[in-house]
Design an enzyme around this catalytic site. Structure first.
Site: not given
Ligand code: PGA
Length: 246
Positions: A9, A11, A93, A95, A164, A170, A208
């Site tokens: 992903n 982003k 997601h 976000e 998630e 993140g 992460s």
């Molecule tokens: P990350 O993000 O691996 O940077 O924690 C995962 C995601 O948001 O899908």
């Protein structure tokens, strides 16, 4: 046995030059035992398709509209994604839930719109830290998945689910393999109540995931791969994670 799936992903990161390097690096590292895909920003779908088409690696988007077509400025429909050869669309997601106020019914509608065009929705669920600390984890995640289950009805078996935990995205803080497995088992049980295909469905873990923790996470019986954010932007890390799922 379920084949594992690793999805990058990106982003809102990328540029023509960075993408070219990343995509050619991933393509050069093939073959992978796992299925591999990258979900890129909309403007980069075309170049991603060109870079990956001959390599057996899939691509997709990070969102899709719940609407078929119409006066929805800024939105991108599932039909458009299908025209660009998208295999996947991430929906819901955290976000998008946080910064764009997406709720369960909207996420479910997006998943339905994607499937109607042959694009597999990767439906994200997960609790915030406050919800975990309040002991609400299971209820929150169940409610989120339940919305998608109801909207997809007899097509439930076609979606990919991504667990998630928001506090792990993140942050460098990963759920322990045991914590993640417990949630995945719960989600699997919920899927089993909805479809006879539950045991063939993929439930990805995200939050992460890095080269050094990927193998133990993917070794859990109900974890079928990962949704990878930060580490999907570095060729070496992403390839190492894809190999950890081999
Ligand atoms: P990350 O993000 O691996 O940077 O924690 C995962 C995601 O948001 O899908």
């Amino acid at each position: 046995m379920r084949k594992q799936l690793i999805v990058g992903n990106w982003k809102m990161y990328g540029s023509h030059s960075a993408n070219a390097e990343l995509l050619s690096g991933i393509a050069a590292a093939r073959p992978f035992m796992a299925d591999v895909a990258v979900c890129v920003p909309f403007p980069y779908l075309s170049e991603t398709a060109v870079a990956l088409a001959a390599h057996g690696i899939h691509w997709g988007a990070q969102d899709c509209s719940a609407h078929e077509q119409g006066a929805y400025t800024g939105e991108v429909s599932a039909a458009m994604l299908a025209e660009f050869g998208c295999r996947y669309a991430i929906v819901g997601h955290s976000e998008r839930r946080t910064y764009h106020a997406e709720n369960d019914p909207l996420v479910a509608d997006k998943a339905k719109a994607a499937l109607a065009r042959g694009v597999t929705p990767i439906v994200c669920v997960g609790e915030t830290l406050a919800q975990r600390e309040a002991g609400e984890t299971e209820a929150v995640v169940k409610r989120q998945l339940s919305a998608a289950i109801h909207a997809l009805a007899h097509c439930v078996g076609e979606m990919v689910v991504a667990y998630e935990p928001v506090w792990a995205i993140g942050t460098g803080r990963t759920a322990t393999p045991e914590q993640a497995q417990a949630m995945h088992a719960l989600l699997r049980a919920q899927l089993r109540a909805a479809t006879p295909r539950a045991d063939d469905m993929k439930i990805l873990y995200g939050g992460s995931v890095k080269p050094d923790n990927a193998a133990t996470l993917f070794a859990q019986p109900d974890i079928d791969g990962g949704l990878i954010g930060g580490a999907s932007l570095k060729v070496a890390d992403f390839v190492a994670i894809c190999r950890a799922a081999d």
